[in-house]
Design a protein around this motif. Sequence first.
Motif, PDB file in Angstrom:
ATOM      1  N   GLU A 123       0.921  -1.035  -0.070  1.00 37.48           N
ATOM      2  CA  GLU A 123       0.016   0.045  -0.075  1.00 37.48           C
ATOM      3  C   GLU A 123       0.750   1.296   0.043  1.00 37.48           C
ATOM      4  O   GLU A 123       0.411   2.427  -0.610  1.00 37.48           O
ATOM      5  CB  GLU A 123      -0.879  -0.142   1.212  1.00 37.48           C
ATOM      6  CG  GLU A 123      -1.995  -1.096   1.277  1.00 37.48           C
ATOM      7  CD  GLU A 123      -3.056  -0.719   2.116  1.00 37.48           C
ATOM      8  OE1 GLU A 123      -2.980   0.400   3.025  1.00 37.48           O
ATOM      9  OE2 GLU A 123      -4.174  -1.500   2.195  1.00 37.48           O
ATOM     10  N   GLY A 124       1.977   1.110   0.718  1.00 33.85           N
ATOM     11  CA  GLY A 124       2.936   2.351   0.461  1.00 33.85           C
ATOM     12  C   GLY A 124       3.921   2.452  -0.572  1.00 33.85           C
ATOM     13  O   GLY A 124       4.695   3.275  -0.508  1.00 33.85           O
ATOM     14  N   ASN A 125       3.558   1.609  -1.543  1.00 36.71           N
ATOM     15  CA  ASN A 125       4.582   1.433  -2.712  1.00 36.71           C
ATOM     16  C   ASN A 125       6.080   1.331  -2.448  1.00 36.71           C
ATOM     17  O   ASN A 125       7.014   2.006  -2.962  1.00 36.71           O
ATOM     18  CB  ASN A 125       4.348   2.880  -3.500  1.00 36.71           C
ATOM     19  CG  ASN A 125       3.063   2.970  -4.236  1.00 36.71           C
ATOM     20  OD1 ASN A 125       2.388   1.897  -4.730  1.00 36.71           O
ATOM     21  ND2 ASN A 125       2.420   4.387  -4.054  1.00 36.71           N
ATOM     22  N   LYS A 126       6.319   0.336  -1.574  1.00 39.05           N
ATOM     23  CA  LYS A 126       7.737   0.073  -1.031  1.00 39.05           C
ATOM     24  C   LYS A 126       8.132  -1.350  -1.161  1.00 39.05           C
ATOM     25  O   LYS A 126       8.477  -1.826  -0.367  1.00 39.05           O
ATOM     26  CB  LYS A 126       7.729   0.713   0.422  1.00 39.05           C
ATOM     27  CG  LYS A 126       7.654   2.069   0.692  1.00 39.05           C
ATOM     28  CD  LYS A 126       8.586   3.032   0.005  1.00 39.05           C
ATOM     29  CE  LYS A 126       8.219   4.487   0.477  1.00 39.05           C
ATOM     30  NZ  LYS A 126       9.410   5.317  -0.328  1.00 39.05           N
ATOM     31  N   GLU A 127       7.251  -1.832  -2.293  1.00 32.85           N
ATOM     32  CA  GLU A 127       7.629  -3.256  -2.396  1.00 32.85           C
ATOM     33  C   GLU A 127       8.979  -3.685  -2.619  1.00 32.85           C
ATOM     34  O   GLU A 127       9.322  -5.074  -2.405  1.00 32.85           O
ATOM     35  CB  GLU A 127       6.670  -3.700  -3.777  1.00 32.85           C
ATOM     36  CG  GLU A 127       5.417  -3.715  -3.497  1.00 32.85           C
ATOM     37  CD  GLU A 127       4.487  -4.274  -4.958  1.00 32.85           C
ATOM     38  OE1 GLU A 127       4.283  -5.563  -4.673  1.00 32.85           O
ATOM     39  OE2 GLU A 127       3.944  -3.727  -5.781  1.00 32.85           O
ATOM     40  N   LYS A 128       9.832  -3.011  -3.061  1.00 28.63           N
ATOM     41  CA  LYS A 128      11.371  -3.110  -3.238  1.00 28.63           C
ATOM     42  C   LYS A 128      12.040  -3.497  -1.972  1.00 28.63           C
ATOM     43  O   LYS A 128      13.063  -4.415  -1.927  1.00 28.63           O
ATOM     44  CB  LYS A 128      11.877  -2.053  -3.822  1.00 28.63           C
ATOM     45  CG  LYS A 128      12.108  -0.923  -2.936  1.00 28.63           C
ATOM     46  CD  LYS A 128      13.009   0.264  -3.551  1.00 28.63           C
ATOM     47  CE  LYS A 128      13.059   1.601  -2.730  1.00 28.63           C
ATOM     48  NZ  LYS A 128      13.806   2.361  -3.417  1.00 28.63           N
ATOM     49  N   TYR A 129      11.185  -3.296  -0.867  1.00 30.31           N
ATOM     50  CA  TYR A 129      11.878  -3.408   0.450  1.00 30.31           C
ATOM     51  C   TYR A 129      11.418  -4.669   1.219  1.00 30.31           C
ATOM     52  O   TYR A 129      11.688  -5.179   2.198  1.00 30.31           O
ATOM     53  CB  TYR A 129      11.706  -2.452   1.664  1.00 30.31           C
ATOM     54  CG  TYR A 129      12.552  -0.978   0.966  1.00 30.31           C
ATOM     55  CD1 TYR A 129      13.837  -1.298   1.083  1.00 30.31           C
ATOM     56  CD2 TYR A 129      11.837   0.153   0.885  1.00 30.31           C
ATOM     57  CE1 TYR A 129      14.527  -0.065   0.793  1.00 30.31           C
ATOM     58  CE2 TYR A 129      12.454   1.202   0.654  1.00 30.31           C
ATOM     59  CZ  TYR A 129      13.980   1.139   0.574  1.00 30.31           C
ATOM     60  OH  TYR A 129      14.574   2.377   0.268  1.00 30.31           O
ATOM     61  N   ILE A 130      10.230  -5.401   0.617  1.00 30.69           N
ATOM     62  CA  ILE A 130       9.549  -6.547   1.060  1.00 30.69           C
ATOM     63  C   ILE A 130      10.575  -7.597   1.381  1.00 30.69           C
ATOM     64  O   ILE A 130      10.451  -8.248   2.360  1.00 30.69           O
ATOM     65  CB  ILE A 130       8.186  -6.763   0.380  1.00 30.69           C
ATOM     66  CG1 ILE A 130       7.031  -5.918   0.297  1.00 30.69           C
ATOM     67  CG2 ILE A 130       7.678  -8.155   0.712  1.00 30.69           C
ATOM     68  CD1 ILE A 130       5.942  -6.057  -0.507  1.00 30.69           C
ATOM     69  N   LEU A 131      11.145  -8.360   0.318  1.00 31.71           N
ATOM     70  CA  LEU A 131      11.881  -9.315   0.515  1.00 31.71           C
ATOM     71  C   LEU A 131      12.968  -9.278   1.666  1.00 31.71           C
ATOM     72  O   LEU A 131      13.241 -10.205   2.766  1.00 31.71           O
ATOM     73  CB  LEU A 131      12.616  -9.801  -0.818  1.00 31.71           C
ATOM     74  CG  LEU A 131      11.794 -10.801  -1.622  1.00 31.71           C
ATOM     75  CD1 LEU A 131      12.333 -10.871  -2.992  1.00 31.71           C
ATOM     76  CD2 LEU A 131      11.665 -12.073  -0.970  1.00 31.71           C
ATOM     77  N   PRO A 132      13.889  -8.175   1.652  1.00 27.34           N
ATOM     78  CA  PRO A 132      14.782  -7.908   2.726  1.00 27.34           C
ATOM     79  C   PRO A 132      14.037  -7.808   4.065  1.00 27.34           C
ATOM     80  O   PRO A 132      14.621  -8.347   4.947  1.00 27.34           O
ATOM     81  CB  PRO A 132      15.567  -6.622   2.418  1.00 27.34           C
ATOM     82  CG  PRO A 132      14.763  -6.033   1.144  1.00 27.34           C
ATOM     83  CD  PRO A 132      14.094  -6.951   0.719  1.00 27.34           C
ATOM     84  N   VAL A 133      13.064  -6.988   4.222  1.00 31.87           N
ATOM     85  CA  VAL A 133      12.321  -7.000   5.520  1.00 31.87           C
ATOM     86  C   VAL A 133      11.842  -8.183   5.906  1.00 31.87           C
ATOM     87  O   VAL A 133      12.378  -8.658   7.445  1.00 31.87           O
ATOM     88  CB  VAL A 133      11.344  -5.854   5.237  1.00 31.87           C
ATOM     89  CG1 VAL A 133      10.478  -5.809   6.579  1.00 31.87           C
ATOM     90  CG2 VAL A 133      12.125  -4.466   5.302  1.00 31.87           C
TER      91      VAL A 133
END
Length: 374
Positions: free
Chosen positions: A112-122
Amino acid sequence: MSEIIKFFKKELMFTVSLILAILSLFITKPDTRLLQSIDYKTLCILFMLLSVLDGFKHEGLFDPVIKAAKKIRSIFALSVFLIFAVFISSAFVTNDVSLIIFVPLTILLFKEGNKEKYILPVITMENIAAVRGSLITPFGSPQNLYLFSKSGIDITSFLKMMFPLFAFSAVLLFIFIICLYRKDLREEINYAEMADEANDSKKKFLYLSLFIIVVLTIVTRTIYWPLITVAVALILFIFDRKVFRRVDYVLLLTFLCFFIFSSSIANNELIGTYLNSVVRGNEYWWSIGLSQIISNVPASIVLWPFTSSLKALIYGLDSAGLITVIGSLASVINMRLYTNDYPGKSVDFMMVFMKISIIFFILIQPFQLYLLSI
């Protein structure tokens, strides 16, 4: 038939455990010793934990944490909050349940926050947090629960043994989060508010009470655990029988299969003699290595009868999930949660997982080996 095949493909860990259990019956002829050596106490406690914690999730006992997460607008602060929520909660609700609660929330908020690039590392760091946070308590992970029950160690000694790893892991994990957002620690995230759900306050009190009972059953090692199991099951049947439809029976069957496998191996004279000669004094490395083949929970069951050092064995088992996905059942669950939202991306998950998690494993080794030497 196609549905059966689909089920076994989906429940890969259960499939492996079932195959190993069947094969082990040909290695060692089954007899009454096999039935007697199955750890029914661990199975019953796991059943109670799964039932009660499922009630936790459905009755919204974690709503305050979720509401707090929605108010955070810094991506760095949100990641710290979510990762350490997993780290702390895994010590009390088990590592897999903690991931089941927070990984879907993480994916939702970052989408929802358009930060999908961080999903895998987080979510990889959440996986590390679950593995390292859960090691502090006897009921934080299935292998801890099993070894605590078998070893007879008291709760104070257990906490003293595990606290240095717990604290050092927390510091290292925080450094990892800083490294992820090192380019801009003030980067913001904005997402839409989600509607709150109403829950039954009476059921919340019920599940909190049952959770305390289960924890006391584990810590006190009461001989009345069969009666407590029956009592918990009856209470749930009377007040919330729907919970029985949601219990992860596949996980319980997986444990049963691994108990059968480990008991058969331990009762085989040739294999038992070999393991007895090579495992003692090398518990740490054996537990890490074997876990990469059959996961850390069954590895604990197989190796315990041949160990002379609980500390070395449990340190290794609680580190095994940092190398490969198969090293811990919690990691397998985490990958499943991610691929539910991103089908066909399991390879991407494993690549990021191994890149971050192995670095953590390497960095924590000197400290663990030091603790084992003193």
